[in-house]
Design a protein around this motif. Structure first.
Motif, PDB file in Angstrom:
ATOM      1  N   MET A 127     -33.947   6.864 -27.075  1.00  0.00           N
ATOM      2  CA  MET A 127     -33.810   5.445 -27.402  1.00  0.00           C
ATOM      3  C   MET A 127     -34.790   5.020 -28.483  1.00  0.00           C
ATOM      4  O   MET A 127     -34.464   4.212 -29.359  1.00  0.00           O
ATOM      5  CB  MET A 127     -34.018   4.594 -26.150  1.00  0.00           C
ATOM      6  CG  MET A 127     -32.823   4.540 -25.217  1.00  0.00           C
ATOM      7  SD  MET A 127     -33.098   3.364 -23.872  1.00  0.00           S
ATOM      8  CE  MET A 127     -33.059   1.817 -24.761  1.00  0.00           C
ATOM      9  N   SER A 388     -27.885  -1.503 -23.146  1.00  0.00           N
ATOM     10  CA  SER A 388     -28.928  -0.836 -23.931  1.00  0.00           C
ATOM     11  C   SER A 388     -29.183  -1.541 -25.255  1.00  0.00           C
ATOM     12  O   SER A 388     -30.328  -1.678 -25.690  1.00  0.00           O
ATOM     13  CB  SER A 388     -28.560   0.634 -24.166  1.00  0.00           C
ATOM     14  OG  SER A 388     -27.318   0.751 -24.825  1.00  0.00           O
ATOM     15  N   TYR A 407     -37.352   0.518 -20.174  1.00  0.00           N
ATOM     16  CA  TYR A 407     -35.913   0.462 -19.893  1.00  0.00           C
ATOM     17  C   TYR A 407     -35.461   1.690 -19.104  1.00  0.00           C
ATOM     18  O   TYR A 407     -34.739   1.575 -18.103  1.00  0.00           O
ATOM     19  CB  TYR A 407     -35.143   0.355 -21.212  1.00  0.00           C
ATOM     20  CG  TYR A 407     -33.651   0.181 -21.051  1.00  0.00           C
ATOM     21  CD1 TYR A 407     -33.103  -1.068 -20.772  1.00  0.00           C
ATOM     22  CD2 TYR A 407     -32.786   1.258 -21.194  1.00  0.00           C
ATOM     23  CE1 TYR A 407     -31.732  -1.237 -20.641  1.00  0.00           C
ATOM     24  CE2 TYR A 407     -31.417   1.106 -21.060  1.00  0.00           C
ATOM     25  CZ  TYR A 407     -30.899  -0.143 -20.788  1.00  0.00           C
ATOM     26  OH  TYR A 407     -29.536  -0.302 -20.651  1.00  0.00           O
ATOM     27  N   ASN A 408     -35.875   2.868 -19.537  1.00  0.00           N
ATOM     28  CA  ASN A 408     -35.504   4.085 -18.817  1.00  0.00           C
ATOM     29  C   ASN A 408     -36.146   4.133 -17.438  1.00  0.00           C
ATOM     30  O   ASN A 408     -35.564   4.646 -16.479  1.00  0.00           O
ATOM     31  CB  ASN A 408     -35.902   5.321 -19.618  1.00  0.00           C
ATOM     32  CG  ASN A 408     -34.892   5.662 -20.694  1.00  0.00           C
ATOM     33  OD1 ASN A 408     -33.866   6.275 -20.439  1.00  0.00           O
ATOM     34  ND2 ASN A 408     -35.177   5.242 -21.922  1.00  0.00           N
TER      35      ASN A 408
END
Length: 506
Positions: A127, A388, A407-408
């Motif tokens: 990402m 995302s 986020y992950n």
């Protein structure tokens, strides 16, 4: 954008080949998040374990994956995302070989922990690289592809796993990673660019608090049914363990907020409303995706007598639809309000779970099972990319690693809790429908028999159907979060993160 961001988006960096190379490793680690679900009966028989022991094979991986994500995103900022990605892929590949060579559940859990650490090094870099090498106007398509990979991986895992188990044994769900990892390593070496780095310090106290808090919480939830929600070896009660976990996690948040120079979770990121809501939504997605696979695969094998391959193929329509729809949705993300796309996808997921739970019975025709599974394919196609992109659209380059790590992490925290909670709920519902005979019956009949005796199939099916309502309920939290998204294409200046003040909005 900053000069670092603009330079990394130039054509000579060839961002699409870099993305393809990165997604090989990303696909592999996500496949391993779900592939064990279809192998549960085979591992139970091969390693002489019960269902709770085998669920720890998944939970240990997810826990070891989730906890370090907060710091591994920063490692990418500090040492370069390409370097950290390659180290993570090498660790993951070596650990995969170890998993296949294990001879006990305890050793397999240890190997899965090492796998999880490798995945934690690898995942945030994908990402972060997308955020830094694709300009904002093309990031939707890139995240659409990334979202398709994420959605396909979590669904293809059981299908591939079933085929490998039927033909070569459960060990091959891990051995297959070795050649894939080698190919991914070579391609990443050649195609992923080296990006500018940023100086960072690391919050070791924060790492310790987050790790201890997550372990206490997950262990308490998952082992609660085993200890009848009472005392654990006469030391601590399960509810107290869970409360302690929540308190330690609260202390972690306090520590991050008290002005640590380099916090693991820069709370300024959450000043962006969409970033905060996207993290809530992806947590519910991680929970639901992980939780729904266990009861469905156990039902197919223990009640219907399907082979691992046939039971996994129940998910094939979902995987195909996800792969077809996700790139299309990725193109829409750059033009449409994310509330519409993500809200629709998450709502489809919730409906599909309730539908599937209601019809999961001993004699349900297969075609009836496939209808909600098709709806799950639509759901996955519409939810990954909008979430995302909404989370990362406006992250400045110096926050790319931290934002991707957060986020992950939230997605994996959801997956860890989903794995633990569904194990506890399945045990509870089996006990409710089958009494003492249902305890530890999750993998099928004693001795590894593929299909349960006819007398207990109806109760087992009912228990699995009731368990599958849980991910449907949790995903509703994601629906609410998505409906509160603001349109990032028309974004008020006061909602921009502090780091963006005075700079153009991406």
């Amino acid at each position: 954008m900053t000069s670092g961001a603009s330079s990394t988006s130039s054509d000579d960096l060839k961002p699409w080949p870099a993305l393809y190379a990165l997604c090989i490793g990303f696909f592999m680690i996500l496949v391993d998040s779900t592939i064990v679900s279809v192998a549960t009966p085979a591992i139970m028989q091969g390693l002489d374990s019960d269902i709770n022991g085998v669920v720890w094979v998944t939970s240990a991986y997810l826990l070891a994956y989730a906890v370090p994500l907060l710091i591994t995103g920063r490692l990418g900022d500090r040492f370069g995302p390409k370097n950290v990605y390659l180290v993570g892929l090498a660790v993951f590949t070596i650990a995969s070989a170890w998993c296949g060579l294990t001879t006990s559940v305890g050793m397999l859990v240890a190997a899965r922990v090492l796998q999880g650490l490798g995945g934690a090094l690898l995942a945030p870099q994908t990402m972060a690289v997308i955020t830094r090498i694709f300009p904002a106007e093309r990031r939707g398509r890139a995240m659409g592809f990334w979202g398709a990979v994420a959605g396909m991986a979590t669904l293809v895992g059981p299908v591939v796993g079933g085929f490998l188990i039927d033909h070569w044994g459960w060990e091959w769900i891990f051995f297959i990673n070795v050649p894939v990892g080698i190919v991914g390593f070579v391609l990443a070496m050649r195609l992923v660019p080296r990006l500018p780095v940023h100086s960072h310090q690391f919050d070791l106290v924060g790492v310790g608090l987050s790790a201890v808090g997550m372990f206490l919480l997950v262990f308490g939830i998952q082992e609660g049914q085993t200890y009848d929600w009472g005392q654990i070896d006469g030391i601590l009660s399960v509810p107290l363990l869970i409360v302690l976990g929540l308190l330690v996690l609260a202390a972690f948040v306090w520590w991050q907020a008290r002005g640590v120079r380099e916090p693991l979770v820069p709370l300024v990121l959450f000043a962006d409303r969409n970033f905060s809501l996207a993290n809530v939504a992806i947590t519910s997605v991680g929970f639901a995706i992980t939780a729904m696979a266990f009861p469905l695969m156990l039902y197919a094998q223990a009640v219907r007598g399907m082979s691992p391959t046939r039971s996994a193929l129940l998910l094939a329509p979902m995987a195909v639809l996800t792969g077809v729809l996700a790139p299309f949705v990725g193109r829409l993300v750059d033009r449409m309000h994310p509330r519409v796309l993500a809200g629709f996808g998450l709502s489809c997921f919730a409906v599909a779970m309730v539908w599937l739970g209601a019809i999961l019975r001993e004699g349900t025709p297969v075609w009836q099972l496939l209808l909600p599974i098709v709806l799950l394919g639509v759901a996955n196609g519409f939810m990954w990319s909008p979430l995302s992109v909404t989370a990362t659209r406006t992250l400045p380059p110096q926050r790319a690693g931290a934002g991707a790590g957060v986020y992950n992490t939230t997605r994996q925290v959801g997956a860890v809790l989903g794995s633990a909670a569904i194990a506890a709920l399945m045990e509870s519902r089996l006990a409710a429908h089958l009494g003492a005979a249902g305890s530890g019956m999750g993998g099928g009949a004693e001795g590894g028999q593929q299909q349960l005796p006819e007398a207990v199939r109806a109760g087992f099916a009912r228990a699995m159907g009731e368990a599958i309502y849980l991910p449907g309920i949790v995903i509703c939290v994601g629906v609410v979060a998505a409906l509160l998204f603001r349109n990032p294409h028309v974004r008020p200046a006061q909602d921009r993160p502090v780091e963006e003040a005075g700079s153009p909005v991406a």
